[in-house]
Design a protein around this motif. Sequence first.
Motif, PDB file in Angstrom:
ATOM      1  N   LEU A 203      41.724  31.055  45.548  1.00  0.00           N
ATOM      2  CA  LEU A 203      41.121  31.766  44.424  1.00  0.00           C
ATOM      3  C   LEU A 203      40.364  33.011  44.896  1.00  0.00           C
ATOM      4  O   LEU A 203      40.440  34.082  44.293  1.00  0.00           O
ATOM      5  N   LYS A 204      39.679  32.865  46.020  1.00  0.00           N
ATOM      6  CA  LYS A 204      38.923  34.004  46.571  1.00  0.00           C
ATOM      7  C   LYS A 204      39.880  35.140  46.940  1.00  0.00           C
ATOM      8  O   LYS A 204      39.588  36.305  46.687  1.00  0.00           O
ATOM      9  N   ARG A 205      41.007  34.804  47.558  1.00  0.00           N
ATOM     10  CA  ARG A 205      41.983  35.830  47.957  1.00  0.00           C
ATOM     11  C   ARG A 205      42.519  36.553  46.726  1.00  0.00           C
ATOM     12  O   ARG A 205      42.630  37.771  46.685  1.00  0.00           O
ATOM     13  N   LEU A 206      42.870  35.751  45.727  1.00  0.00           N
ATOM     14  CA  LEU A 206      43.432  36.337  44.500  1.00  0.00           C
ATOM     15  C   LEU A 206      42.393  37.217  43.805  1.00  0.00           C
ATOM     16  O   LEU A 206      42.673  38.331  43.363  1.00  0.00           O
ATOM     17  N   HIS A 207      41.180  36.722  43.777  1.00  0.00           N
ATOM     18  CA  HIS A 207      40.078  37.451  43.138  1.00  0.00           C
ATOM     19  C   HIS A 207      39.826  38.779  43.850  1.00  0.00           C
ATOM     20  O   HIS A 207      39.695  39.828  43.225  1.00  0.00           O
ATOM     21  N   ALA A 208      39.815  38.731  45.204  1.00  0.00           N
ATOM     22  CA  ALA A 208      39.573  39.947  45.983  1.00  0.00           C
ATOM     23  C   ALA A 208      40.702  40.949  45.761  1.00  0.00           C
ATOM     24  O   ALA A 208      40.478  42.154  45.654  1.00  0.00           O
ATOM     25  N   PHE A 209      41.920  40.442  45.646  1.00  0.00           N
ATOM     26  CA  PHE A 209      43.063  41.338  45.467  1.00  0.00           C
ATOM     27  C   PHE A 209      43.050  41.974  44.072  1.00  0.00           C
ATOM     28  O   PHE A 209      43.292  43.173  43.921  1.00  0.00           O
ATOM     29  N   LEU A 210      42.751  41.176  43.055  1.00  0.00           N
ATOM     30  CA  LEU A 210      42.855  41.686  41.676  1.00  0.00           C
ATOM     31  C   LEU A 210      41.621  42.452  41.215  1.00  0.00           C
ATOM     32  O   LEU A 210      41.717  43.291  40.314  1.00  0.00           O
ATOM     33  N   SER A 211      40.451  42.148  41.784  1.00  0.00           N
ATOM     34  CA  SER A 211      39.185  42.680  41.256  1.00  0.00           C
ATOM     35  C   SER A 211      39.157  42.628  39.738  1.00  0.00           C
ATOM     36  O   SER A 211      39.028  43.675  39.077  1.00  0.00           O
ATOM     37  N   PRO A 212      39.281  41.472  39.142  1.00  0.00           N
ATOM     38  CA  PRO A 212      39.362  41.407  37.680  1.00  0.00           C
ATOM     39  C   PRO A 212      38.046  41.772  36.999  1.00  0.00           C
ATOM     40  O   PRO A 212      36.976  41.507  37.553  1.00  0.00           O
ATOM     41  N   GLY A 213      38.139  42.401  35.858  1.00  0.00           N
ATOM     42  CA  GLY A 213      36.929  42.723  35.082  1.00  0.00           C
ATOM     43  C   GLY A 213      36.290  41.452  34.556  1.00  0.00           C
ATOM     44  O   GLY A 213      35.074  41.381  34.376  1.00  0.00           O
ATOM     45  N   GLU A 214      37.122  40.466  34.280  1.00  0.00           N
ATOM     46  CA  GLU A 214      36.607  39.178  33.798  1.00  0.00           C
ATOM     47  C   GLU A 214      37.173  38.051  34.662  1.00  0.00           C
ATOM     48  O   GLU A 214      38.391  37.983  34.878  1.00  0.00           O
ATOM     49  N   THR A 215      36.304  37.208  35.163  1.00  0.00           N
ATOM     50  CA  THR A 215      36.719  35.975  35.839  1.00  0.00           C
ATOM     51  C   THR A 215      36.100  34.839  35.038  1.00  0.00           C
ATOM     52  O   THR A 215      34.884  34.640  35.052  1.00  0.00           O
ATOM     53  N   LEU A 216      36.953  34.174  34.265  1.00  0.00           N
ATOM     54  CA  LEU A 216      36.419  33.187  33.324  1.00  0.00           C
ATOM     55  C   LEU A 216      36.731  31.770  33.787  1.00  0.00           C
ATOM     56  O   LEU A 216      37.880  31.448  34.095  1.00  0.00           O
ATOM     57  N   LEU A 217      35.697  30.956  33.815  1.00  0.00           N
ATOM     58  CA  LEU A 217      35.910  29.549  34.135  1.00  0.00           C
ATOM     59  C   LEU A 217      36.255  28.806  32.844  1.00  0.00           C
ATOM     60  O   LEU A 217      35.555  28.942  31.836  1.00  0.00           O
ATOM     61  N   VAL A 218      37.346  28.045  32.901  1.00  0.00           N
ATOM     62  CA  VAL A 218      37.689  27.192  31.765  1.00  0.00           C
ATOM     63  C   VAL A 218      37.169  25.790  32.101  1.00  0.00           C
ATOM     64  O   VAL A 218      37.598  25.194  33.096  1.00  0.00           O
ATOM     65  N   ALA A 219      36.221  25.305  31.317  1.00  0.00           N
ATOM     66  CA  ALA A 219      35.584  24.014  31.630  1.00  0.00           C
ATOM     67  C   ALA A 219      35.648  23.080  30.428  1.00  0.00           C
ATOM     68  O   ALA A 219      35.540  23.515  29.282  1.00  0.00           O
ATOM     69  N   ASP A 220      35.828  21.802  30.729  1.00  0.00           N
ATOM     70  CA  ASP A 220      35.984  20.782  29.694  1.00  0.00           C
ATOM     71  C   ASP A 220      34.606  20.272  29.246  1.00  0.00           C
ATOM     72  O   ASP A 220      33.901  19.602  30.011  1.00  0.00           O
ATOM     73  N   ALA A 221      34.239  20.581  28.016  1.00  0.00           N
ATOM     74  CA  ALA A 221      32.918  20.206  27.496  1.00  0.00           C
ATOM     75  C   ALA A 221      32.706  18.695  27.500  1.00  0.00           C
ATOM     76  O   ALA A 221      31.586  18.217  27.675  1.00  0.00           O
ATOM     77  N   ALA A 222      33.813  17.961  27.347  1.00  0.00           N
ATOM     78  CA  ALA A 222      33.687  16.502  27.253  1.00  0.00           C
ATOM     79  C   ALA A 222      33.210  15.881  28.562  1.00  0.00           C
ATOM     80  O   ALA A 222      32.804  14.728  28.590  1.00  0.00           O
ATOM     81  N   THR A 223      33.242  16.675  29.668  1.00  0.00           N
ATOM     82  CA  THR A 223      32.762  16.125  30.935  1.00  0.00           C
ATOM     83  C   THR A 223      31.253  16.367  31.116  1.00  0.00           C
ATOM     84  O   THR A 223      30.700  16.081  32.178  1.00  0.00           O
ATOM     85  N   GLY A 224      30.598  16.857  30.110  1.00  0.00           N
ATOM     86  CA  GLY A 224      29.128  16.959  30.099  1.00  0.00           C
ATOM     87  C   GLY A 224      28.565  17.720  31.287  1.00  0.00           C
ATOM     88  O   GLY A 224      28.986  18.830  31.588  1.00  0.00           O
ATOM     89  N   GLN A 225      27.605  17.085  31.962  1.00  0.00           N
ATOM     90  CA  GLN A 225      26.962  17.771  33.096  1.00  0.00           C
ATOM     91  C   GLN A 225      27.945  18.055  34.226  1.00  0.00           C
ATOM     92  O   GLN A 225      27.713  18.937  35.049  1.00  0.00           O
ATOM     93  N   GLY A 226      29.039  17.311  34.266  1.00  0.00           N
ATOM     94  CA  GLY A 226      30.086  17.572  35.256  1.00  0.00           C
ATOM     95  C   GLY A 226      30.607  18.993  35.093  1.00  0.00           C
ATOM     96  O   GLY A 226      30.830  19.712  36.075  1.00  0.00           O
ATOM     97  N   ALA A 227      30.782  19.422  33.846  1.00  0.00           N
ATOM     98  CA  ALA A 227      31.284  20.776  33.570  1.00  0.00           C
ATOM     99  C   ALA A 227      30.303  21.824  34.089  1.00  0.00           C
ATOM    100  O   ALA A 227      30.700  22.864  34.613  1.00  0.00           O
TER     101      ALA A 227
END
Length: 294
Positions: A203-227
């Motif tokens: 992920l770090k390599r891809l992120h460094a290569f793309l320099s995206p304006g947005e890096t969004l984490l998709v997280a499952d709310a049902a996992t509560g504090q785990g998310a």
Amino acid sequence: MFSALSDSLDKTFRNLRGVGKISEKNIADALREIRLALLEADVEFTVAKTFIEHVKEQAMGAEVLKSVKPGEQIVKIFHDELAELLGGDQVPLELEGEARILLCGLNGAGKTTTAGKLAGRLKREGRRPLLVACDLYRPAAIDQLATVASQVEVPVYTPDASETDVVKVATDALAWAATQPHDVVIFDTAGRQEIDERLVEELKRLHAFLSPGETLLVADAATGQGAVSVARHFDEAVSITGIILTKLDSDARGGAALSMRAVTGKPIKYVGEGEKLDQLFEFHPDRMADRILG
Ligand code: GDP
């Protein structure tokens, strides 16, 4: 969502409004009940504690106690603090110029579905999105992205099954994108059951290569504090710009939504509330506070 929390708040505030003359003790009792309700909703301990302290500071003020309707004032203080806890103002996506959005998250969080939902949403808003599959570990994930892309009628780049280097895939995808009319490219990445070194490195390599304006984490709310803990880890790895919280429809407690901003400092930008591809919504803290208060 928030059903148990909303019920307890409703009961507490009804009791408070029913008291003829509110005393500091009434307020302290009510805040104790609210603190418990927040913890039961799986809100992080220190987040609940700090939140209650903020409400208390304002609610104990002489003006509130002397006001004509102190119960109403306290509900208002609570509402505004809740909206603040959820992030204050809605934070839109940064989509300057030829925008790139990198989606990351654990397996099963809803990443691929969300990639399709987001592409569909941006298209409805008049943008020209493209989708790119960067999951080289699960061929099924590539097929799944191709399926959602066709459902929302957005062009998609899918790599060859023989590809093993994610940066090479991204390079080829950008060359393909250059031949398509577009103004935003959404990259769906590989997930894991848990955050491991290999995932983070890739992920770090891809992120460094793309320099995206947005890096969004998709997280499952049902996992509560785990998310929330997942968000912290991904943020350390690639510095996320925001969170998309999925499965709010199947999370009755709401703790992840309530703790996320305070713990990570990153805004929730969208929420997923169903499996259908049009069930992705902008996250508005004040509207969410209204919903929680019922
Ligand atoms: P990925 O492994 O992170 O790419 O996750 P998927 O996109 O394959 O989603 C995993 C499951 O969660 C699928 O069954 C989706 O339909 C479901 N899903 C995704 N978002 C939501 C949501 O907002 N609400 C509900 N109820 N289900 C969702």
